[in-house]
Design a protein around this motif. Structure first.
Motif, short mmCIF file in Angstrom:
data_model
loop_
_atom_site.label_atom_id
_atom_site.label_comp_id
_atom_site.label_asym_id
_atom_site.label_seq_id
_atom_site.Cartn_x
_atom_site.Cartn_y
_atom_site.Cartn_z
N GLN A 1 1.39 13.60 4.49
CA GLN A 1 0.14 14.36 3.98
C GLN A 1 -0.08 15.07 5.21
OE1 GLN A 1 -4.31 12.91 3.72
NE2 GLN A 1 -3.10 12.01 1.88
N TYR B 1 1.48 11.62 -0.24
CA TYR B 1 0.05 11.25 -0.50
C TYR B 1 -0.36 10.12 0.69
CZ TYR B 1 -0.30 12.43 -5.37
OH TYR B 1 -0.27 13.30 -6.64
N LEU B 2 0.67 9.95 1.85
CA LEU B 2 0.38 9.07 2.56
C LEU B 2 0.30 9.53 4.36
CD1 LEU B 2 3.43 6.62 1.69
CD2 LEU B 2 0.79 6.18 1.85
N LYS C 1 2.64 1.84 -3.31
CA LYS C 1 1.96 2.12 -4.37
C LYS C 1 1.65 3.68 -4.46
CE LYS C 1 -3.26 2.12 -5.55
NZ LYS C 1 -4.56 1.65 -5.20
N TRP C 2 1.41 4.23 -3.26
CA TRP C 2 1.02 5.71 -3.13
C TRP C 2 2.41 6.62 -3.25
CZ3 TRP C 2 -3.56 7.95 -4.30
CH2 TRP C 2 -4.34 7.01 -4.25
N LYS D 1 3.24 6.65 -6.80
CA LYS D 1 2.13 7.38 -7.36
C LYS D 1 2.57 9.08 -7.33
CE LYS D 1 -2.77 8.71 -7.78
NZ LYS D 1 -2.62 9.13 -9.22
N HIS E 1 1.03 -1.06 0.03
CA HIS E 1 0.05 -0.07 -0.16
C HIS E 1 0.89 1.32 0.08
CE1 HIS E 1 -3.40 2.51 0.92
NE2 HIS E 1 -2.56 3.24 1.88
#
Length: 269
Positions: free
Chosen positions: A142, A181-182, A15-16, A19, A12
């Protein structure tokens, strides 16, 4: 390098992270990335994730750099971190400084966090130049971007935050934030899962900083609205300038020239 445990959480986060790197084109083929390591959970998680095979990110190399602020002697933590970096096969630089005590000295009582962060970051840039790095990766996530937005609004009288990819020195170097993003809670969970050798911060300002106040405020607001952080993060990408009281002469695009926003500590997490 020991094999990384491939858990659901690992995939997970990867992935982010990938991205964010791809969305903002943070890393190009052949880049050399300096990863700022504070000894905290966030920066060690960032280092670990960047050091694992990428699916969509081009080939790059990295070096881990720890600039010890020098608040209190912690030879055990310092030595433990060095053993970890050596065991994992990292190219690394560990440097002890007196930046922390200097920033909190009597002549700088007004904003010790800003000076401490600035001096440590300046040293990171110098080491990046010495090591041939054109990217400096910091572990702001984030939650940090959201908190910085509010810090700058409440105390800096401006609407701004940290940029996921920030060109500096005329574009010859970039500050990148692959964890943008996390959420913080997932990064902390991964750090516990991987049992990183965390060095606890001994900064005297940390428990009473502006960032701590904003974090507590958001936690309180989240009790009534569980989406408060997600909504604030999304709002940064939905800015309606026509509905903000900005004078026409002041409607200018962001230049990207500033080295950093008013972040109030949290240099590399």
């Amino acid at each position: 390098m020991p094999e990384v445990k491939r858990t659901k959480l690992f995939y997970h986060l990867k992935k982010w992270l990938e991205k964010a790197v791809m969305d903002y084109r943070m890393i190009e083929e052949g880049d050399r990335v300096l990863v700022g390591v504070s000894g905290g959970a966030d920066s060690l998680a960032l280092l670990d994730l960047l050091n694992t095979p990428m699916v969509f990110v081009p080939e790059f190399s990295l070096v881990a750099v720890y600039v010890d602020p020098g608040f209190e002697p912690d030879s055990a933590g310092y030595d433990r971190l060095e053993r970890y970096l050596k065991t994992e096969g990292y190219d690394y630089v560990l440097e002890k400084t007196d930046i922390g005590p200097l920033s909190h000295s009597d002549y700088n009582k007004k904003n010790p966090c800003f000076l401490c962060s600035r001096l440590r970051r300046k040293r990171l840039f110098e080491i990046a130049g010495e090591k041939g790095c054109n990217r400096v990766a910091l572990a702001h996530h984030q939650d940090d971007l959201i908190e910085t937005l509010l810090i700058n609004m409440f105390y800096g009288r401006e609407i701004s935050t940290m940029m996921p990819d920030q060109p500096i020195f005329g574009g010859s170097m970039h500050i990148i934030r692959p964890l943008a993003y996390l959420r913080e809670e997932l990064i902390k969970k991964y750090s516990r899962e991987r049992e990183f050798p965390i060095i606890e911060s001994s900064c005297p300002t940390g428990p009473v900083s502006r960032r701590r106040y904003i974090k507590d405020l958001l936690n309180q607001l989240e009790r009534d609205n569980k989406d408060i952080r997600a909504n604030l993060f999304k709002a940064m990408s939905h800015v309606k300038m026509d509905y903000l009281p900005v004078l026409p002469a002041l409607r200018q695009p962001v230049s990207g020239k500033r080295e950093m926003a008013l972040t109030d500590c949290g240099m590399d997490r």
